[in-house]
Design an enzyme around this catalytic site. Structure first.
Site, PDB file in Angstrom:
ATOM      1  N   SER A  21      28.463   2.329  98.249  1.00 19.32           N
ATOM      2  CA  SER A  21      29.474   2.506  97.209  1.00 19.32           C
ATOM      3  C   SER A  21      30.665   1.568  97.392  1.00 19.32           C
ATOM      4  CB  SER A  21      29.968   3.958  97.236  1.00 19.32           C
ATOM      5  OG  SER A  21      30.975   4.137  96.272  1.00 19.32           O
ATOM      6  N   LEU A  73      40.000   3.259  94.628  1.00 17.26           N
ATOM      7  CA  LEU A  73      39.109   3.894  93.643  1.00 17.26           C
ATOM      8  C   LEU A  73      39.308   3.400  92.209  1.00 17.26           C
ATOM      9  CD1 LEU A  73      38.928   7.598  94.918  1.00 17.26           C
ATOM     10  CD2 LEU A  73      37.192   5.823  95.117  1.00 17.26           C
ATOM     11  N   ASN A  99      28.494   8.085  93.380  1.00 13.94           N
ATOM     12  CA  ASN A  99      29.542   8.444  94.340  1.00 13.94           C
ATOM     13  C   ASN A  99      30.662   9.155  93.580  1.00 13.94           C
ATOM     14  OD1 ASN A  99      32.192   7.617  95.941  1.00 13.94           O
ATOM     15  ND2 ASN A  99      30.520   7.392  97.392  1.00 13.94           N
ATOM     16  N   CYS A 131      37.285   8.431 101.253  1.00 12.75           N
ATOM     17  CA  CYS A 131      38.059   7.234 100.911  1.00 12.75           C
ATOM     18  C   CYS A 131      39.466   7.367 101.501  1.00 12.75           C
ATOM     19  CB  CYS A 131      38.161   7.059  99.390  1.00 12.75           C
ATOM     20  SG  CYS A 131      39.231   5.679  98.951  1.00 12.75           S
ATOM     21  N   LYS A 166      29.488  12.248 102.027  1.00 12.13           N
ATOM     22  CA  LYS A 166      29.916  11.023 102.716  1.00 12.13           C
ATOM     23  C   LYS A 166      31.151  11.310 103.558  1.00 12.13           C
ATOM     24  CE  LYS A 166      30.500   6.103 102.348  1.00 12.13           C
ATOM     25  NZ  LYS A 166      30.484   4.935 101.462  1.00 12.13           N
ATOM     26  N   ILE A 192      29.147   5.877 108.043  1.00 10.68           N
ATOM     27  CA  ILE A 192      30.520   6.275 107.925  1.00 10.68           C
ATOM     28  C   ILE A 192      31.193   5.543 106.759  1.00 10.68           C
ATOM     29  CG2 ILE A 192      30.863   6.808 110.383  1.00 10.68           C
ATOM     30  CD1 ILE A 192      32.077   3.994 110.750  1.00 10.68           C
ATOM     31  N   GLY A 244      27.699   1.177 107.917  1.00  6.19           N
ATOM     32  CA  GLY A 244      28.820   0.657 108.705  1.00  6.19           C
ATOM     33  C   GLY A 244      28.426  -0.600 109.460  1.00  6.19           C
TER      34      GLY A 244
END
Ligand SMILES: Cc1cc2nc3c(=O)[nH]c(=O)nc-3n(C[C@H](O)[C@H](O)[C@H](O)COP(=O)(O)O)c2cc1C
Length: 305
Positions: A21, A73, A99, A131, A166, A192, A244
């Protein structure tokens, strides 16, 4: 013959390589350079109920072995997504994961209710509790076991679609938040998201990012992500999607050995739009060269000292 297919809960994927995402938009730009039907799936940019412009000013900074971002975002909002972006994603010939982000419980409930409705062309919902670049919701939810548990409980009954949680690495105990996701009814955990960081301009004596802090991603975070996947694999019964710092197919193999059933590719796509397809090819070659019939047999095959 090499079988690259994997399962994450009840969902099967042609291969374990998904796009992460926020690093592939809704697939439009990348699809000009790479055939996205070759990847296992694509995760949309973090979506909110209403459109968001994201944070002002400088939003990305390069760091040694990685990057900081504070995009905040930016997205077109749920209605525009359903009208314009979801149909495009559905035409890519791969699995579609959305997401979902929000400020409060009601935001998540309304999003899950709509996106998770029967007949909606979405394969799974990835709940963004991680986030670090917005003031409310997201990482503030993922920061505690209670936050994760209560938000998953609040939406679990609203959909039969798989809910992937997530998680943020910015916690003391990743196993605690992962177990909370599982106990509340999550179908998988994704780990992550980015690690909170700071970059400073020594001329202006100000942070480079106008948001001051941002999320660190790229190769710099891979050892942290691998460690977290491995710790969680030992205590969870639901699958793990690893993300990650994955840049190569060897990185994917490390994540699978540590316990990931599938992986997501993020920053690598920003360096090279075809990174995901190259990684799929590399996995195929690795499996062939090493006599591995099913790539899924690698999941959790790590032997600790
Ligand atoms: C520019 C940028 C935007 C991102 N936006 C989102 C997002 O909207 N939702 C989310 O869950 N993760 C987001 N992420 C986090 C990535 O999906 C991924 O978890 C993280 O970057 C670690 O993977 P990587 O090192 O392969 O990039 C973003 C990352 C970057 C670099």
């Amino acid at each position: 013959m090499v079988d690259l297919s994997v399962r994450v809960g009840n969902l099967d994927f042609q291969n374990p390589v998904l796009l992460a995402s926020g690093t592939c938009g809704f697939g439009r730009e990348l699809s000009e350079y790479v055939d996205l039907s070759k990847v296992g799936g694509i995760c949309s940019k973090g979506l909110t109920l209403l459109p968001r412009e994201g944070n002002p000013g400088c939003r990305v900074a390069e760091t040694p072995s990685g990057m900081l971002n504070s995009v905040g975002l930016q997205n077109p909002g749920l209605d525009k997504f359903l009208e314009k972006e979801l149909p495009f994603m559905n035409g890519l010939g791969t699995r579609v994961i959305v997401n979902v982000a929000g400020h409060c419980t009601e935001d998540y409930q309304r999003m899950v209710d709509k996106l998770g409705a029967p007949g909606m062309a979405v394969d799974a919902l990835e709940l963004n509790f991680s986030c670090p670049n917005v003031r409310e919701g997201c990482m503030t939810i993922g920061a505690t076991e209670e936050g994760v548990y209560s938000m998953v409980r609040a939406v679990r009954g609203l959909t039969d679609k798989p809910l992937w949680i997530k998680l943020t690495p910015n916690v003391t105990s990743i196993t605690a938040t992962a177990l909370a996701a599982q106990e509340a009814g999550g179908d998988a955990v994704v780990m992550i998201n980015t690690l909170l960081g700071l970059a400073i301009n020594i001329k202006t004596r100000k942070p480079i990012l106008q948001n001051n802090t941002g999320g660190l991603s790229g190769p710099a975070v891979k050892p942290v992500a691998l460690r977290m996947v491995q710790e969680c694999y030992r205590v969870l019964s639901i699958p793990i999607v690893g993300v990650g710092g994955i840049m190569t197919s060897d990185d994917v193999i490390e994540f699978m050995l540590a316990g990931a059933s599938a992986v997501e590719i993020g920053t690598a796509s920003l360096l090279h739009p075809a990174a995901c397809a190259n990684i799929v090819e590399g996995l195929h070659a690795y499996a062939k060269d090493n006599g591995i019939e099913n790539i899924s047999s690698l999941t959790g095959a790590l032997t600790l000292w």
